[in-house]
Design a protein around this motif. Sequence first.
Motif, PDB file in Angstrom:
ATOM      1  N   LYS A 146       0.832  -1.210   0.000  1.00  0.00           N
ATOM      2  CA  LYS A 146       0.000   0.000   0.000  1.00  0.00           C
ATOM      3  C   LYS A 146       0.864   1.256   0.000  1.00  0.00           C
ATOM      4  CE  LYS A 146      -4.118  -1.696   2.287  1.00  0.00           C
ATOM      5  NZ  LYS A 146      -5.015  -1.511   3.423  1.00  0.00           N
ATOM      6  N   ARG A 147       2.025   1.187   0.665  1.00  0.00           N
ATOM      7  CA  ARG A 147       2.911   2.351   0.751  1.00  0.00           C
ATOM      8  C   ARG A 147       4.359   1.886   0.869  1.00  0.00           C
ATOM      9  NH1 ARG A 147       0.235   2.467   5.877  1.00  0.00           N
ATOM     10  NH2 ARG A 147      -1.183   3.994   4.983  1.00  0.00           N
ATOM     11  N   TRP A 148       5.252   2.846   0.658  1.00  0.00           N
ATOM     12  CA  TRP A 148       6.680   2.562   0.792  1.00  0.00           C
ATOM     13  C   TRP A 148       7.034   2.515   2.281  1.00  0.00           C
ATOM     14  CZ3 TRP A 148       9.706   0.955  -2.946  1.00  0.00           C
ATOM     15  CH2 TRP A 148       9.436   1.306  -4.264  1.00  0.00           C
ATOM     16  N   THR A 149       7.836   1.549   2.675  1.00  0.00           N
ATOM     17  CA  THR A 149       8.452   1.552   3.998  1.00  0.00           C
ATOM     18  C   THR A 149       9.909   1.944   3.818  1.00  0.00           C
ATOM     19  OG1 THR A 149       9.133  -0.761   3.870  1.00  0.00           O
ATOM     20  CG2 THR A 149       6.939  -0.306   4.808  1.00  0.00           C
ATOM     21  N   LEU A 150      10.541   2.339   4.898  1.00  0.00           N
ATOM     22  CA  LEU A 150      11.955   2.723   4.811  1.00  0.00           C
ATOM     23  C   LEU A 150      12.811   1.539   4.378  1.00  0.00           C
ATOM     24  CD1 LEU A 150      12.195   4.882   8.037  1.00  0.00           C
ATOM     25  CD2 LEU A 150      12.090   5.701   5.681  1.00  0.00           C
ATOM     26  N   ARG A 151      12.503   0.384   4.913  1.00  0.00           N
ATOM     27  CA  ARG A 151      13.258  -0.815   4.555  1.00  0.00           C
ATOM     28  C   ARG A 151      13.068  -1.151   3.075  1.00  0.00           C
ATOM     29  NH1 ARG A 151      15.358  -3.892   8.397  1.00  0.00           N
ATOM     30  NH2 ARG A 151      13.888  -3.046   9.894  1.00  0.00           N
ATOM     31  N   LEU A 152      11.831  -1.005   2.595  1.00  0.00           N
ATOM     32  CA  LEU A 152      11.535  -1.286   1.193  1.00  0.00           C
ATOM     33  C   LEU A 152      12.242  -0.284   0.272  1.00  0.00           C
ATOM     34  CD1 LEU A 152       9.880  -3.198  -0.596  1.00  0.00           C
ATOM     35  CD2 LEU A 152       7.981  -1.590  -0.415  1.00  0.00           C
ATOM     36  N   LEU A 153      12.262   0.983   0.675  1.00  0.00           N
ATOM     37  CA  LEU A 153      12.989   1.995  -0.108  1.00  0.00           C
ATOM     38  C   LEU A 153      14.479   1.671  -0.167  1.00  0.00           C
ATOM     39  CD1 LEU A 153      11.277   5.286   1.100  1.00  0.00           C
ATOM     40  CD2 LEU A 153      11.317   4.428  -1.244  1.00  0.00           C
ATOM     41  N   ALA A 154      15.047   1.270   0.968  1.00  0.00           N
ATOM     42  CA  ALA A 154      16.478   0.928   1.001  1.00  0.00           C
ATOM     43  C   ALA A 154      16.769  -0.257   0.085  1.00  0.00           C
ATOM     44  CB  ALA A 154      16.908   0.620   2.438  1.00  0.00           C
ATOM     45  N   GLU A 155      15.927  -1.284   0.161  1.00  0.00           N
ATOM     46  CA  GLU A 155      16.127  -2.459  -0.689  1.00  0.00           C
ATOM     47  C   GLU A 155      15.992  -2.101  -2.164  1.00  0.00           C
ATOM     48  OE1 GLU A 155      13.228  -5.225   0.733  1.00  0.00           O
ATOM     49  OE2 GLU A 155      14.340  -5.627   2.590  1.00  0.00           O
ATOM     50  N   GLN A 156      15.045  -1.250  -2.482  1.00  0.00           N
ATOM     51  CA  GLN A 156      14.817  -0.864  -3.876  1.00  0.00           C
ATOM     52  C   GLN A 156      15.972  -0.016  -4.411  1.00  0.00           C
ATOM     53  OE1 GLN A 156      12.330  -2.252  -5.391  1.00  0.00           O
ATOM     54  NE2 GLN A 156      12.600  -1.287  -7.365  1.00  0.00           N
ATOM     55  N   MET A 157      16.541   0.844  -3.579  1.00  0.00           N
ATOM     56  CA  MET A 157      17.693   1.655  -4.001  1.00  0.00           C
ATOM     57  C   MET A 157      18.880   0.746  -4.349  1.00  0.00           C
ATOM     58  SD  MET A 157      17.035   4.940  -4.059  1.00  0.00           S
ATOM     59  CE  MET A 157      18.574   5.794  -3.866  1.00  0.00           C
ATOM     60  N   VAL A 158      19.073  -0.316  -3.571  1.00  0.00           N
ATOM     61  CA  VAL A 158      20.147  -1.268  -3.855  1.00  0.00           C
ATOM     62  C   VAL A 158      19.808  -2.070  -5.108  1.00  0.00           C
ATOM     63  CG1 VAL A 158      21.372  -3.313  -2.996  1.00  0.00           C
ATOM     64  CG2 VAL A 158      20.896  -1.403  -1.457  1.00  0.00           C
ATOM     65  N   PHE A 159      18.550  -2.506  -5.215  1.00  0.00           N
ATOM     66  CA  PHE A 159      18.116  -3.301  -6.365  1.00  0.00           C
ATOM     67  C   PHE A 159      18.285  -2.531  -7.670  1.00  0.00           C
ATOM     68  CE2 PHE A 159      14.720  -4.585  -9.318  1.00  0.00           C
ATOM     69  CZ  PHE A 159      15.088  -5.907  -9.518  1.00  0.00           C
ATOM     70  N   LEU A 160      17.966  -1.239  -7.660  1.00  0.00           N
ATOM     71  CA  LEU A 160      18.091  -0.409  -8.864  1.00  0.00           C
ATOM     72  C   LEU A 160      19.542  -0.040  -9.168  1.00  0.00           C
ATOM     73  CD1 LEU A 160      15.010   1.940  -8.380  1.00  0.00           C
ATOM     74  CD2 LEU A 160      15.244   0.044  -9.998  1.00  0.00           C
ATOM     75  N   GLY A 161      20.443  -0.311  -8.233  1.00  0.00           N
ATOM     76  CA  GLY A 161      21.863  -0.049  -8.472  1.00  0.00           C
ATOM     77  C   GLY A 161      22.287   1.382  -8.179  1.00  0.00           C
ATOM     78  N   HIS A 162      21.471   2.143  -7.469  1.00  0.00           N
ATOM     79  CA  HIS A 162      21.838   3.526  -7.129  1.00  0.00           C
ATOM     80  C   HIS A 162      22.943   3.561  -6.067  1.00  0.00           C
ATOM     81  CE1 HIS A 162      18.632   4.815  -9.649  1.00  0.00           C
ATOM     82  NE2 HIS A 162      17.653   4.480  -8.821  1.00  0.00           N
TER      83      HIS A 162
END
Length: 144
Positions: free
Chosen positions: A106-122
């Motif tokens: 439903k929404r972004w969590t901090l942990r999910l944002l962190a994982e996504q930043m790593v997944f996207l290669g940023h």
Amino acid sequence: MLTPEEREQLLHLVDRGKPPARTLTRARILLMADRNTGERHTYKDIGRVLHCHADRISRVCRRYVLEGLEAALYERPRTGAPPKITGDIEAKLVMLACSHPPDDRKRWTLRLLAEQMVFLGHVDSISNVTVYQRLKKTRSNPGK
């Protein structure tokens, strides 16, 4: 221990009262520890008068002997770790936080944002605490 020029410099520094408190304390430590004045103060005596531990007094005196007056008075520059999130990466983080979350969320969590930043290669790695600290500094409010 101190040369007359160094003693004069320290007295001037203490009399002026402008430098940071740590610098003034170090100057007072060196002045009290100086054996050329004829007075002999132990580290305990100096600590009792200046309200600091004998270990600190020992470190200041050792730095004076080994590295000189400037090194004993002033702190070395601290390197610190370079920030993981720079302006470019912060912008990508804010864009990600403002975008729609994955389908199963439903929404972004901090942990999910962190994982996504790593997944996207940023970034190579990032903690959810770092994500929180950076998002807190921005004025974005994706909830509104």
